[in-house]
Design a protein around this motif. Structure first.
Motif, PDB file in Angstrom:
ATOM      1  N   TYR A   2     -10.216  -2.334   7.253  1.00  0.00           N
ATOM      2  CA  TYR A   2     -10.753  -1.786   6.012  1.00  0.00           C
ATOM      3  C   TYR A   2     -10.023  -2.407   4.821  1.00  0.00           C
ATOM      4  CZ  TYR A   2     -13.146   1.725   8.819  1.00  0.00           C
ATOM      5  OH  TYR A   2     -13.959   2.356   9.746  1.00  0.00           O
ATOM      6  N   LYS A   3     -10.691  -2.434   3.672  1.00  0.00           N
ATOM      7  CA  LYS A   3     -10.080  -2.968   2.468  1.00  0.00           C
ATOM      8  C   LYS A   3      -9.056  -1.968   1.921  1.00  0.00           C
ATOM      9  CE  LYS A   3     -14.157  -5.647   1.120  1.00  0.00           C
ATOM     10  NZ  LYS A   3     -15.168  -5.914   0.061  1.00  0.00           N
ATOM     11  N   ASN A  60      -2.230 -10.441  -0.341  1.00  0.00           N
ATOM     12  CA  ASN A  60      -3.599 -10.289   0.113  1.00  0.00           C
ATOM     13  C   ASN A  60      -4.050 -11.632   0.684  1.00  0.00           C
ATOM     14  OD1 ASN A  60      -6.588 -10.716  -0.379  1.00  0.00           O
ATOM     15  ND2 ASN A  60      -6.445  -8.525  -0.785  1.00  0.00           N
ATOM     16  N   GLN A  90      -6.825 -13.210   1.073  1.00  0.00           N
ATOM     17  CA  GLN A  90      -7.771 -14.008   0.308  1.00  0.00           C
ATOM     18  C   GLN A  90      -7.123 -14.597  -0.943  1.00  0.00           C
ATOM     19  OE1 GLN A  90     -11.310 -11.869  -0.737  1.00  0.00           O
ATOM     20  NE2 GLN A  90     -12.521 -13.710  -1.049  1.00  0.00           N
ATOM     21  N   GLN A 116      -6.980   0.236  -0.710  1.00  0.00           N
ATOM     22  CA  GLN A 116      -7.447   0.907  -1.920  1.00  0.00           C
ATOM     23  C   GLN A 116      -6.256   1.539  -2.628  1.00  0.00           C
ATOM     24  OE1 GLN A 116     -10.246   4.732  -2.772  1.00  0.00           O
ATOM     25  NE2 GLN A 116     -11.155   3.174  -1.433  1.00  0.00           N
ATOM     26  N   ASP A 141     -13.663  -3.931   5.879  1.00  0.00           N
ATOM     27  CA  ASP A 141     -13.320  -5.328   5.601  1.00  0.00           C
ATOM     28  C   ASP A 141     -13.666  -6.129   6.849  1.00  0.00           C
ATOM     29  OD1 ASP A 141     -12.293  -7.681   4.606  1.00  0.00           O
ATOM     30  OD2 ASP A 141     -10.208  -7.158   5.017  1.00  0.00           O
ATOM     31  N   GLN A 171      -3.822   1.700   3.367  1.00  0.00           N
ATOM     32  CA  GLN A 171      -4.211   0.547   4.184  1.00  0.00           C
ATOM     33  C   GLN A 171      -4.585   1.031   5.577  1.00  0.00           C
ATOM     34  OE1 GLN A 171      -1.506  -2.867   4.078  1.00  0.00           O
ATOM     35  NE2 GLN A 171      -0.546  -2.016   2.251  1.00  0.00           N
ATOM     36  N   ASP A 213      -8.972  -8.930   3.112  1.00  0.00           N
ATOM     37  CA  ASP A 213      -8.060  -8.168   2.257  1.00  0.00           C
ATOM     38  C   ASP A 213      -6.832  -7.667   3.000  1.00  0.00           C
ATOM     39  OD1 ASP A 213      -9.422  -7.983  -0.431  1.00  0.00           O
ATOM     40  OD2 ASP A 213     -11.031  -7.231   0.836  1.00  0.00           O
ATOM     41  N   GLU A 214      -6.641  -8.101   4.241  1.00  0.00           N
ATOM     42  CA  GLU A 214      -5.450  -7.674   4.954  1.00  0.00           C
ATOM     43  C   GLU A 214      -4.205  -8.297   4.313  1.00  0.00           C
ATOM     44  OE1 GLU A 214      -5.668  -8.937   8.996  1.00  0.00           O
ATOM     45  OE2 GLU A 214      -6.017 -11.033   8.488  1.00  0.00           O
TER      46      GLU A 214
END
Length: 790
Positions: free
Chosen positions: A88-89, A129, A131, A91, A112, A84, A117-118
């Motif tokens: 950024y998203k 997440n 979202q 992964q 992101d 994280q 996606d945080e």
């Protein structure tokens, strides 16, 4: 105190269990391996201080300044690695670790731009997440504090949908945040998800917490009562403190000049602040320590040159730390501590002691906050937590006028929380979260009476101490709340549903009047539904019930004083708890349109308040004291409206965000001064930010706040309608690389057009509560920072 001791014993036993019998890998363990790698962005740039962790364990690391990481002594077998990094998203990668070998795993993260996606924790008391969460969670990131040059927690709250910070007193600067049109006590303020921010601390608390100790602020509007208890009718504001992330440091200094270029004001007021942050992490990443500090010195500001301040004098010193230690692969203990010392004073004659001024409202805070939590993973991803946290507030005060010697006071408050929570994951079925929580608050407020200067103790030509007489206990009260909560979340294709309930038993005692005791049992249900018709649209609806118990104190411990009168607050003996029913519906649109990422949120809210709290004004008594008595309004009240937010990111160099609220708040029956509408509550307000970085070194930010007109009472006799305001700010920063660090230079201006109240009441007999609009006039500032994580 017995409960606190018991909780510490439980945590200690958990710790001993891990030390004595935990599976703690070391360099001699033949069943472990290592993982190394790098984390880069889409352009191939290495990302320093990115978080790398093993899912379902407490093991983790951060990348160094070159973007590389090393995880040692990882149990052999299949593991899931997650990375994280802010902006950024996240992964994940599943890998197989072989004993006595090193695996190399590299990550390239995708930006992101909209923060979809945080990971957030406040909506459902578990990590989600953003979202995918069933509840809308708005995040105030460190970037917002930087863009808006917000030195304190409160200043950043204006840049979130539905929130508005207001100043309610010329003398002492008492401030509160209104959420969805409801005043401050309707919002639950949490520290690391714990409700220890007491009513006493909350009176001036929004300016007490410096922004440099905050990792982020998560805001949930409405519907939080089922999980967080009393005072969450409007929503919750969760202040999440910074974690140790690596071997980092940062220090900065800022100088501001309040009231630049104003014709009718007195002298320009200077406001200085300095801060530092540092964190250290051991080579094996089992132990981490973050330390932070903040210092501020603000002069009083007189806007209309009548010798009385409109912005209070303020001195603040804050120090704190956060420590974690991992005992094994799946357990972790975390400790927090911070101390805030603050002196603030408003009125006149600041070079004199308080009782020699025409008016003085002065408070000295000493706030100690501590917390200890233990986390243990079970099965694959089940997480059990047990925690204890407490806050001690000591406050010396003076609220007096006309050289009164009898208005010194002392207040002591202790609030603590003990709780436990378990989150169970069921593959293909859902997730269950349940727990219990106990909160207790003890408060004693004493009026010290007359100071006996004739018998003052003199040492080395200076007054060492002054005896006082006629001590009077104004309040000696305690409140306890026991809560139990449970929530279950299920997913069906494009539908997601969560249902929760919280049970609370509260008791409020007045030890000065044994007959005055209030208690109640409250069930607060909550239901939320989420539907994704397509991957870029989320529809949410929710229903919740909540309550607000008769408080011991919140703004009651803020006392407005003028030369002609003093205003105090109290509860009606027959005051009943306030209850609410809330409905919310939202549409969240997130899509890449052309080269631009676009997010648009529209959120409707409706809250019905039964037995709503309202105020009755008394006539001044022989001593000029006016009493505000909190009563239950007949017919209740309704709050309804729309929150809207637009976020557009056309490129990595440009980001635009704006929010606007249209709302209506009113009682069903006429209240004070024959009016139904809530006072000091505009029907519309909003904000905007624009951040432009034409080069890696240069940044330009514009921010603004709009406040619509509102009804403001004047001298408890007249209602006036205020003007509308637009407060526009500009900030420019430039970075200079210095070896492995950066030097960042700032300059900027707040409230460029001086959109500021022009009709402040004047003189010693002024109404200090007749204040509205932006918090400060035109202000110019200069700042400098240096650090390796800017």
């Amino acid at each position: 105190m017995k409960l606190i001791k018991f909780s510490f014993v439980v945590l200690l036993l958990c710790t001993v269990n891990n030390i004595m019998g935990a599976n703690i890998p070391n360099e001699h363990d033949k069943k472990t391996g290592n993982i190394t790698g790098e984390v880069i962005d889409e352009d191939g740039e290495h990302l320093p201080f990115a978080s790398v962790s093993l899912v379902g364990t407490t093991l983790g690391a951060t990348t160094d300044q070159t973007g590389h990481y090393l995880l040692k002594f990882i149990p052999s077998g299949e593991v899931t690695l997650e990375v994280q990094y802010l902006g950024y998203k996240p992964q994940t990668k599943v890998i197989n670790v072989e004993a006595l070998k090193s695996a190399q795993v590299n990550f390239q993260l995708e930006k992101d731009a909209l923060g979809l996606d945080e990971i957030v924790v406040t909506g459902d008391r578990t990590q989600r997440n953003r979202q995918e969460a069933t509840t809308i969670v708005s995040t105030i990131s460190p970037e917002i504090f930087k863009i808006t040059q917000s030195a304190t927690f409160g200043e950043g709250l204006n840049f979130t949908p539905g929130l508005r910070l207001e100043n309610d007193c010329q003398n002492c600067g008492f401030s509160q945040v209104r959420m969805n049109g409801m005043e401050g006590p309707y919002s639950q303020i949490l520290i690391n998800s714990r409700p220890i921010f007491s009513g006493l601390a909350g009176v001036y608390g929004l300016e007490l917490i410096p922004s440099n100790m905050i990792d982020r602020v998560e805001v949930v509007r409405g519907g939080g009562s089922a999980l967080y208890g009393s005072n969450a009718i409007a929503g919750t504001i969760n202040v999440i403190l910074k974690d140790p992330i690596g071997n980092t440091y940062e220090a900065g200094f800022s100088s501001s000049f309040i009231g630049i270029g104003l014709d009718d004001s007195g002298d320009v007021a200077q406001d200085y602040d300095a801060h530092f942050n540092t964190s250290l992490v051991s080579d094996d990443h089992k132990t981490g320590l973050a330390i932070y500090g903040f210092w501020r010195d603000r002069e009083p500001f007189d806007a209309n040159n009548d010798t009385f301040s409109e912005i209070a004098e303020l001195k603040n010193t804050t120090v704190g730390s956060r420590l974690y230690h991992r005992f094994g692969n799946r357990s972790k203990v975390t400790a927090d501590f911070f101390n805030i010392k603050e002196n603030r004073r408003g009125g006149d004659k600041f070079d004199y002691v308080e009782h020699e001024a025409g008016i003085a409202e002065s408070v000295k805070h000493d706030i100690l906050t501590g917390a200890l939590s233990y986390d243990q993973f079970f099965r694959e991803k089940d997480l059990w937590s047990v925690y204890v946290s407490g806050q001690s507030v000591k406050r010396d005060s003076y609220y007096g006028a006309e050289q009164s010697l009898a208005d010194y006071g002392n207040t002591e408050d202790f609030t603590y929380t003990i709780g436990t929570q378990y989150s169970a994951h069921f593959h293909g079925v859902g997730e269950l979260t349940f727990g219990t929580e106990f909160v207790k608050s003890e408060l004693e407020d004493t009026k010290l009476g007359y100071l006996d200067y004739e018998n003052a103790v003199i040492k080395d030509g200076a007054i060492e101490s002054i005896p006082h007489t006629d001590n009077t206990t104004v309040a000696d009260q305690e409140s306890t709340t026991f809560g139990a909560f449970a929530q279950y979340e299920m997913t069906f294709n494009k539908f997601k549903a969560s249902a929760g309930v919280r049970y609370d038993h509260y008791s409020i005692k007045d030890n000065t009047d044994k007959s005055d005791e209030k208690s109640g049992d409250v069930f607060s249900p909550r239901l939320t539904l989420k539907y994704d018709p397509v991957d870029y649209i989320q529809l949410r609806v929710s229903y919740s019930q909540g309550y607000r118990a008769p408080q011991i104190f919140d703004e009651d411990l803020h006392i407005e004083t003028s030369g002609a009168k003093k205003i105090i607050h109290k509860n009606d003996p027959d005051l009943e708890q306030e209850t609410s029913q809330s409905f919310m519906a939202s549409l969240d649109f997130n899509k890449e349109i052309g080269n631009a990422f676009v997010n648009f949120l529209v959120e409707g809210f409706y809250t019905k308040l039964d037995d709503a709290f309202a105020n009755e004004f008394s006539a001044p008594d022989a001593d000029g004291v006016v009493t505000y008595t909190r009563i239950n309004a007949e017919g209740g009240a309704k709050v309804q409206g729309l929150n809207m937010e637009l976020n557009v990111v056309p490129s990595s160099q440009l980001n635009f965000k704006a929010g606007f609220t249209i709302q209506k708040s009113e009682y069903e029956e006429e209240q004070e001064l024959g009016e139904k509408k809530f006072f000091r509550t505009p029907d519309n307000y909003g904000y905007m930010t624009l951040n432009y970085t034409p080069t890696k070194a240069l940044g330009v930010a514009i921010s603004g706040n709009y406040t619509g007109s509102m009804l403001v009472p004047y001298n408890e006799e007249v209602l006036k309608e205020s003007d509308s305001f637009f407060d526009l700010g500009l900030k420019i920063n430039y970075d200079i690389k210095i070896n492995g660090a950066k030097l960042r230079l700032f300059t900027g201006m707040k409230n460029i057009f001086n959109s500021y109240q022009e009709d402040f009441d004047t003189g010693i007999d002024r109404d200090p509560a007749y204040i509205y609009g932006p918090m400060q006039p035109r202000t110019v500032y200069f700042s400098i920072k240096i650090g390796n994580n800017l």
